[in-house]
Scaffold this active site. Structure first.
Site, mmCIF file in Angstrom:
data_model
loop_
_atom_site.group_PDB
_atom_site.id
_atom_site.type_symbol
_atom_site.label_atom_id
_atom_site.label_comp_id
_atom_site.label_asym_id
_atom_site.label_seq_id
_atom_site.Cartn_x
_atom_site.Cartn_y
_atom_site.Cartn_z
ATOM 1 N N LYS A 91 -9.095 60.899 -100.348
ATOM 2 C CA LYS A 91 -9.520 61.272 -99.502
ATOM 3 C C LYS A 91 -9.390 61.442 -98.372
ATOM 4 C CE LYS A 91 -10.098 58.185 -96.668
ATOM 5 N NZ LYS A 91 -10.514 58.854 -94.919
ATOM 6 N N GLU B 146 -10.676 62.680 -92.515
ATOM 7 C CA GLU B 146 -12.387 62.781 -91.517
ATOM 8 C C GLU B 146 -11.664 63.936 -90.185
ATOM 9 O OE1 GLU B 146 -12.102 59.533 -92.801
ATOM 10 O OE2 GLU B 146 -12.997 60.212 -94.612
ATOM 11 N N VAL C 273 -3.651 49.774 -91.002
ATOM 12 C CA VAL C 273 -4.705 50.632 -92.576
ATOM 13 C C VAL C 273 -3.573 49.935 -93.758
ATOM 14 C CG1 VAL C 273 -5.146 51.872 -93.890
ATOM 15 C CG2 VAL C 273 -6.000 51.746 -91.105
ATOM 16 N N CYS D 17 5.915 61.077 -88.514
ATOM 17 C CA CYS D 17 6.291 59.933 -88.686
ATOM 18 C C CYS D 17 7.601 59.493 -88.915
ATOM 19 C CB CYS D 17 5.677 59.073 -89.804
ATOM 20 S SG CYS D 17 5.690 60.068 -91.434
ATOM 21 N N GLU E 58 4.665 53.459 -82.610
ATOM 22 C CA GLU E 58 4.844 54.436 -82.968
ATOM 23 C C GLU E 58 4.094 55.323 -81.735
ATOM 24 O OE1 GLU E 58 3.557 55.213 -86.985
ATOM 25 O OE2 GLU E 58 5.466 57.333 -86.918
#
Ligand code: SIN
Length: 474
Positions: free
Chosen positions: A174, A177, A231, A283, A378
């Site tokens: 996945k 999106e 998440v 990151c 962050e």
């Protein structure tokens, strides 16, 4: 460009169109690029089932076959690097040259995994009992669900998919999106490379629905995710229900420390590379710049001269060094960090201007205080906050004073200090006199709330296998 757009789901090696669609937008122009098929529960189920069937075959394929398929895919990625770069710039916004580098970076993970596919050797262990032999084989973990972010829409896909394939796993992917088109183009290249049916499946849609299905489905044996710590924690907690293996590459808040004995030219060059790659949306980019007090003013002034030369613009313009942020909420978060730091006493030393749309002028903040929000969160934008420290103890304390532990950088010419800091910094990756860390052959990942497991290098392959021990009596 239209011929490079693949906008359907990719299930069992076929393109599947759905009535429900979601829109992908160019972050530089706000214009719609494409409508992409949205997976509902039937398509999610079909993708998992397709990977389950494919796994039964692929797990028994020879290491040579796995290596050759990956080599072919790698060659195709390199041959189509310009098409991939255009897609990356269009949906993610980064400058075209940087996007082309990302395509090559992506290919390097495939090349590395192809080489490793033939080296996942088992071992024979000297037995503790007479007339027995012990052996250990490494078997693929099973069907892998991979969830990838928008900031490296090609490289983060291959960093997960390629070692999984090398190990003998099948995949349901996945992609974000916000940037599915690059991943779907990779599927097109996988078709050209004649990957077996169902080895890779790609679906997009409702993140919460797909995530919940991935974590609760017993056929999926491993989740690999790159994205936010928030998440990541949900996926980890939800995976407990089916006790899956989980790898998480999560947020960071990298300290970038410059000691007074550092080579300042080298430190400045390293900081420019580290801070402004993908407009600060990585990151591992420097989130807190710590400069020793004795060189603070000189360092800040020289840094400002360099930052002032950066051009912000559409990634397709060849003069652009910094593209847009991915969306308005990304820009607003960076702006909120600037505002909060200034409210708490920092000086807006350079930039900070809202350039309209998703564009933000690169920004330097000086004399930032330790209670600023960006010490805890962050920023993910082109904001460079500079803190000061008196001595090494204070620098290490400040560097570690975060729940994150992904990357850290420091610049010094004192070799004893180098050894001390390599031990005392609480992170998974350290750049010593280097602002660059990422490569296909290194174990990329963090400690504390920056994640679990490693991607790339030899450890990256072992994330996708289980050790099976056999006791043989004769
Ligand atoms: C990331 O930002 O998630 C990855 C950065 C890298 O691979 O260098």
């Amino acid at each position: 460009m239209q011929e490079n757009l693949f906008t359907d789901l990719f299930i069992n090696s076929k393109w599947v169109k759905t009535n429900k669609q979601y829109v992908v937008t160019n972050p530089a122009t706000g214009q719609q690029i494409a409508s992409v098929s949205h997976a509902g529960s039937d398509e999610i189920e079909a993708a998992i089932q397709s990977a389950t069937v494919a796994f039964k075959v692929w797990k028994n394929s020879s290491a040579k076959t796995r290596c050759e398929k990956l080599q072919k895919w790698c060659q195709l990625i390199i041959a189509h690097k310009e098409q991939l770069a255009a897609l990356i710039t269009m949906e993610c916004g980064k400058p075209l040259k940087e996007a082309a580098n990302e395509a090559l970076y992506a290919a390097s993970f495939v090349e590395w995994a192809a080489e490793q596919a033939r080296r996942i050797d088992g071992v024979i262990i000297d037995s503790h009992m007479p007339n027995t032999e012990i052996n250990v084989a490494y078997e693929p973990v099973g069907v892998v669900a991979a969830i990838t972010p928008w900031n490296f829409p090609v490289a983060m896909v291959t960093r997960k998919i390629a070692p999984a394939i090398a190990a003998g796993c099948s995949i349901v992917l996945k992609p974000s999106e916000l940037t599915p088109l690059s991943a779907l183009y990779l599927a097109h290249l996988a078709l050209l490379a004649e990957f077996p049916e169902g080895l890779i499946n790609i679906i997009g849609g409702d993140s919460a629905e797909i995530g919940a299905k991935f974590t609760h489905d017993e056929r999926i044996r491993k989740i690999t995710f790159t994205g936010s710590t928030r998440v990541g924690k949900i996926l980890l907690a939800d995976s407990a229900s089916t006790l899956k293996r989980v790898s998480l590459e999560l947020g960071g808040n990298a300290p970038f420390i410059i000691f007074e004995d550092a080579d300042m030219d080298e430190a400045l060059a390293g900081l420019m590379q580290c801070k402004f790659r993908n407009a600060g949306q990585t990151c591992v980019c420097a989130n807190r710049i710590l400069v020793q007090q004795s060189i603070y003013d000189e360092f800040a002034a020289r840094f400002k001269n360099m930052v002032a030369k950066l051009n912000v613009g559409n990634g397709f313009d060849e003069n652009t060094n910094i593209g847009p942020l991915i969306n308005l909420s990304g820009k607003q978060k960076a702006q909120a960090h600037i505002k909060d730091a200034v409210n708490k006493g920092a000086t807006l030393y350079f930039g900070g201007e809202d350039l309209g749309g998703n564009f933000l002028q690169p920004t330097i903040l000086t004399h930032v205080t330790d209670d600023a929000l960006l010490c805890r969160e962050e920023t993910f934008g082109p904001v460079a906050p500079i803190f000061s420290f008196i001595d090494e103890d204070e620098a290490v304390y400040k560097a570690n004073n975060t729940k994150f532990g992904l990357a850290a950088y420091f610049f010094t010419s004192d070799y004893k200090r180098i050894h001390r800091l390599k031990r005392s910094l609480e992170v998974g990756m350290i750049g010593v006199n280097s602002g660059v860390l990422s490569a296909e052959n290194v174990p990329f990942g963090g400690v504390k709330e920056s994640g679990l497991g490693r991607e790339g290098g030899k450890p990256g392959i072992y994330e996708f296998v289980e050790a099976k021990y056999t006791m043989n009596k004769f």
